[in-house]
Design a protein around this motif. Structure first.
Motif, PDB file in Angstrom:
ATOM      1  N   THR A 129       0.818  -1.211   0.000  1.00 17.73           N
ATOM      2  CA  THR A 129       0.000   0.000   0.000  1.00 17.73           C
ATOM      3  C   THR A 129       0.859   1.271   0.000  1.00 17.73           C
ATOM      4  O   THR A 129       0.330   2.376  -0.095  1.00 17.73           O
ATOM      5  N   ALA A 130       2.186   1.113   0.113  1.00 19.82           N
ATOM      6  CA  ALA A 130       3.059   2.287   0.223  1.00 19.82           C
ATOM      7  C   ALA A 130       3.219   3.012  -1.105  1.00 19.82           C
ATOM      8  O   ALA A 130       3.505   4.212  -1.131  1.00 19.82           O
ATOM      9  N   GLY A 131       3.072   2.303  -2.219  1.00 24.80           N
ATOM     10  CA  GLY A 131       3.247   2.927  -3.518  1.00 24.80           C
ATOM     11  C   GLY A 131       4.670   2.896  -4.018  1.00 24.80           C
ATOM     12  O   GLY A 131       4.955   3.374  -5.125  1.00 24.80           O
ATOM     13  N   SER A 160       8.798   0.670  -3.175  1.00 25.78           N
ATOM     14  CA  SER A 160       9.427  -0.454  -2.478  1.00 25.78           C
ATOM     15  C   SER A 160       9.848  -0.028  -1.074  1.00 25.78           C
ATOM     16  O   SER A 160      10.832   0.707  -0.907  1.00 25.78           O
ATOM     17  N   ALA A 161       9.106  -0.479  -0.103  1.00 24.05           N
ATOM     18  CA  ALA A 161       9.393  -0.110   1.285  1.00 24.05           C
ATOM     19  C   ALA A 161       8.767  -1.135   2.213  1.00 24.05           C
ATOM     20  O   ALA A 161       7.862  -1.878   1.836  1.00 24.05           O
ATOM     21  N   SER A 162       9.264  -1.151   3.429  1.00 24.75           N
ATOM     22  CA  SER A 162       8.726  -2.071   4.434  1.00 24.75           C
ATOM     23  C   SER A 162       7.434  -1.508   5.011  1.00 24.75           C
ATOM     24  O   SER A 162       7.001  -0.391   4.684  1.00 24.75           O
ATOM     25  N   TYR A 163       6.819  -2.290   5.884  1.00 24.66           N
ATOM     26  CA  TYR A 163       5.692  -1.771   6.652  1.00 24.66           C
ATOM     27  C   TYR A 163       6.186  -0.651   7.561  1.00 24.66           C
ATOM     28  O   TYR A 163       7.376  -0.554   7.882  1.00 24.66           O
ATOM     29  N   LYS A 164       5.272   0.200   8.006  1.00 28.20           N
ATOM     30  CA  LYS A 164       5.655   1.317   8.861  1.00 28.20           C
ATOM     31  C   LYS A 164       6.168   0.836  10.217  1.00 28.20           C
ATOM     32  O   LYS A 164       5.717  -0.174  10.731  1.00 28.20           O
ATOM     33  N   PHE A 165       7.117   1.613  10.762  1.00 24.62           N
ATOM     34  CA  PHE A 165       7.639   1.303  12.091  1.00 24.62           C
ATOM     35  C   PHE A 165       6.589   1.629  13.149  1.00 24.62           C
ATOM     36  O   PHE A 165       5.767   2.547  12.974  1.00 24.62           O
ATOM     37  N   PHE A 184      11.672   1.188   6.275  1.00 23.17           N
ATOM     38  CA  PHE A 184      12.890   0.883   5.526  1.00 23.17           C
ATOM     39  C   PHE A 184      12.604   1.094   4.046  1.00 23.17           C
ATOM     40  O   PHE A 184      11.701   0.475   3.491  1.00 23.17           O
ATOM     41  N   GLN A 185      13.392   1.949   3.389  1.00 26.46           N
ATOM     42  CA  GLN A 185      13.129   2.249   1.984  1.00 26.46           C
ATOM     43  C   GLN A 185      14.397   2.361   1.147  1.00 26.46           C
ATOM     44  O   GLN A 185      14.380   2.922   0.051  1.00 26.46           O
TER      45      GLN A 185
END
Length: 375
Positions: free
Chosen positions: A177-179, A181-186, A275-276
């Motif tokens: 859902t971030a749009g 390449s990134a991890s889930y939110k901290f 993490f992005q």
């Protein structure tokens, strides 16, 4: 008169330290002059461009805060390099350790809901440090066990670390859902708080100062640190004296890797909400530059880190406000690196002074023996 002359005599160690400082300062001056020449040659408004580069980082609180925030990870990686290179090991896995350190912190920040900030942040930094330690362990063990070239194995280890981190983020931990390449939110409890409102300066600055103090006292005020430095200067002499050379080399590499991993954890928790990273950060390689400028002395790392962060922020402001590309900072970095690591740079003058100092010490000793014989 004789006493006054004796007091002015410099020892070879003092001369060596003085010329190392002069060499770094001269390298910085030459690099900056070259940068100004580039600005004069290619800029349509060199005066404004130079002002942006030199004064820009101090013009607003936000810009100064950006400089300090750029300095924070360099304090960790610079301290890590002090441990690793003091043992005369060219272990370049500080970069990979920094990356997987950020990955370790991400795992805890995403999947562990502790509910309290202090233990949550501590656990993030601990796992990040362990991951960073493992990154530096591999090339260090290969050197100690198989006598492999650490510069080759550590550079390859950086790619292993990078692709492991990116692979996990792009697949196992990716937030679709971030749009991007990134991890889930901290979790909120895992993120480092801002300590200066209106700037990106976060609590990692306090942690980095603690790391610098620890590194200095460990390397210069402890038996283990003394062994690391002696082994780095002459491993055969250290072995003859009964020092555990291989164990000490491993210890230095592991401590350096742990600090690099903690630096990665602090950076990702202080500057981002997830993490992005999509490639190596180069903050580990920048830390090597900082460590070399500081002569592997943690006490000088803050000065070197601030200078390096200052020219990076100045170059960024310059690129935004003029026609000068940001790659200017890479030119400065390359020139400083070449001149600082060139052992023969300024060598002749240093050799002359050391010979004179030895002659003066011999003359002073002969004079003392003569006076003692007369008495």
């Amino acid at each position: 008169m004789h006493k006054a002359t004796t007091k002015k005599l410099r020892t070879p160690k003092e001369i060596e330290k003085m010329f190392n400082t002069i060499r770094v300062l001269l390298a910085v001056v030459i690099a900056m002059l070259f940068a100004f020449m580039v600005i004069l040659m290619i800029s349509d408004d060199p005066g404004t461009a130079m002002y942006s580069f030199v004064v820009g980082p101090f013009t607003t609180l936000r810009r100064f805060g950006e400089t300090i925030s750029k300095m924070i990870p360099l304090l960790f990686t610079g301290a890590a390099v002090c441990f690793i290179f003091s043992a005369n090991q060219t272990n370049m896995a500080v970069e990979g350790g920094f990356t997987v350190g950020a990955l370790g912190a991400t795992i805890v920040a995403v999947y562990c809901d502790i509910g309290n900030s202090v233990p949550h942040i501590a656990l993030c930094c601990l796992l990040g440090g362990i991951f960073g330690m493992l990154a530096c362990f591999v090339p260090a063990y290969m050197y100690v066990r198989f006598n492999s070239k650490p510069i080759v194995s550590s550079l390859m280890m950086n790619y292993v670390c990078m692709y492991i981190a990116i692979g996990l983020i792009n697949h196992a931990m990716r937030d679709n859902t971030a749009g991007f390449s990134a991890s889930y939110k901290f979790a909120e409890t895992a993120m480092l708080p801002v300590i200066v409102p209106g700037t990106p300066i976060h609590f990692g600055l306090i942690l980095s100062i603690i790391v610098i103090v620890f590194s200095y006292f460990y390397l210069y005020r402890s038996k283990s640190g003394y062994e690391i430095r002696i082994i780095g200067q002459n491993s055969e002499f250290a072995r003859y004296c009964g020092m555990p050379v291989k164990a000490t080399i491993m210890k230095a590499q592991l401590i350096g890797g742990f600090l690099a991993g903690v630096g990665g954890a602090v950076e990702v928790l202080g500057m981002y909400t997830r993490f992005q990273y999509s490639s190596n950060t180069n903050l580990g390689f920048d830390g090597i530059m900082v460590g070399i400028m500081a002569a592997y002395n943690p006490k000088l790392v803050p000065i070197a880190a601030f200078f390096y962060a200052y020219i990076k922020e100045g170059a960024a402001i310059l690129a935004r406000s003029s026609d000068i590309p940001i790659e200017l900072v890479n030119i400065i970095q390359a020139i400083i690196m070449m001149l600082v690591v060139a052992e023969r740079f300024f060598y002749k003058r240093k050799h002359i002074m050391m010979v004179r100092a030895a002659e003066q010490q011999l003359m002073a000793q002969n004079a003392q023996e003569t006076e003692a014989a007369k008495a």
